[in-house]
Design a protein around this motif. Structure first.
Motif, PDB file in Angstrom:
ATOM      1  N   GLY A 223      -0.758  -5.057  37.329  1.00  0.00           N
ATOM      2  CA  GLY A 223       0.333  -4.500  38.143  1.00  0.00           C
ATOM      3  C   GLY A 223       0.148  -3.020  38.439  1.00  0.00           C
ATOM      4  O   GLY A 223       0.281  -2.503  39.388  1.00  0.00           O
TER       5      GLY A 223
ATOM      6  N   PHE B 186      -3.033  -2.239  40.058  1.00  0.00           N
ATOM      7  CA  PHE B 186      -3.064  -2.281  41.655  1.00  0.00           C
ATOM      8  C   PHE B 186      -2.438  -0.955  42.152  1.00  0.00           C
ATOM      9  O   PHE B 186      -2.877  -0.545  42.920  1.00  0.00           O
ATOM     10  CB  PHE B 186      -2.475  -3.624  41.732  1.00  0.00           C
TER      11      PHE B 186
ATOM     12  N   TYR C 160       1.416  -8.406  46.289  1.00  0.00           N
ATOM     13  CA  TYR C 160       1.391  -7.630  45.192  1.00  0.00           C
ATOM     14  C   TYR C 160       2.136  -6.428  45.619  1.00  0.00           C
ATOM     15  O   TYR C 160       2.670  -5.874  44.702  1.00  0.00           O
ATOM     16  CB  TYR C 160      -0.276  -7.365  44.936  1.00  0.00           C
TER      17      TYR C 160
ATOM     18  N   ALA D 214       4.802  -6.167  41.868  1.00  0.00           N
ATOM     19  CA  ALA D 214       3.902  -5.895  41.002  1.00  0.00           C
ATOM     20  C   ALA D 214       3.719  -6.939  39.960  1.00  0.00           C
ATOM     21  O   ALA D 214       2.649  -7.156  39.290  1.00  0.00           O
ATOM     22  CB  ALA D 214       3.737  -4.546  40.724  1.00  0.00           C
TER      23      ALA D 214
ATOM     24  N   VAL E  30       0.985  -9.639  40.164  1.00  0.00           N
ATOM     25  CA  VAL E  30      -0.475  -9.163  40.480  1.00  0.00           C
ATOM     26  C   VAL E  30      -1.299  -9.833  39.269  1.00  0.00           C
ATOM     27  O   VAL E  30      -1.132  -9.774  38.099  1.00  0.00           O
ATOM     28  CB  VAL E  30      -0.526  -7.616  40.316  1.00  0.00           C
TER      29      VAL E  30
END
Length: 132
Positions: free
Chosen positions: A16, A19, A50, A54, A57
Motif C-alpha cells: 500500500g 503504491f 487501490y 490502500a 493493494v
C-alpha cells in the motif's frame, strides 16, 4: 535465495505504501489515470480499488520493480535539479537528446513497456554524473 512468491509476501514490503508513493510521484508529474495504469502495469479496476483502499493493494514483482524505477527516477531528478519545477516538470519536457529524439520521458514510459521505463531511468540517472 528468495523466491518471487516469498518476496511478494515478505512483511518488509508494504504494498500500500509503495503504491501511494508511486501514485504521488506520478501525480506530481501530471499523469492521467490511464498513464499511471500503463506505467505501473496495474489494471484499471485494481488501480481504482487501490486508490480507495490502500489495504487492498497487492503488487506483483513486476509492479514493485516498476515502482522502484519511479522512485529512482524521482531521486535522480532531485539530485540533478534544485528547482521543484524542474524536478517535477522534467518528465513532461520535450527532450532532444539521443533516445528521446524530441519526445518527453513521460510519453515514453506511458507506453507501459517495462524496457522503456528502464531506458528512461538509465538516461536520467546518467545526468547525475554529467555523462549527458
Amino acid at each position: 535465495m528468495t523466491t518471487v512468491a516469498e518476496a511478494q509476501h515478505a512483511p518488509s514490503i508494504n504494498h500500500g505504501a509503495a503504491f501511494k508513493m508511486g501514485n504521488n510521484i506520478l501525480d506530481k508529474w501530471g499523469c492521467s489515470a490511464a498513464q499511471k495504469q500503463a506505467i505501473l502495469g496495474i489494471p484499471k479496476s485494481s488501480f481504482h480499488r487501490y486508490q480507495k483502499d490502500a489495504s487492498t493493494v497487492f503488487l506483483s514483482s513486476d509492479q514493485l520493480e516498476r515502482l522502484s524505477y519511479l522512485a529512482n527516477i524521482h531521486q535522480a531528478l532531485r539530485m540533478v535539479f534544485s528547482n521543484p519545477d524542474n524536478v517535477y516538470g522534467y518528465m513532461g519536457m520535450v527532450n532532444h537528446n539521443p533516445y528521446f529524439n524530441g519526445r518527453t520521458p513521460l510519453s515514453i514510459i506511458s507506453t507501459g513497456n517495462f524496457g522503456a521505463l528502464y531506458e528512461v531511468f538509465k538516461r536520467i540517472d546518467s545526468m547525475r554524473s554529467g555523462q549527458w
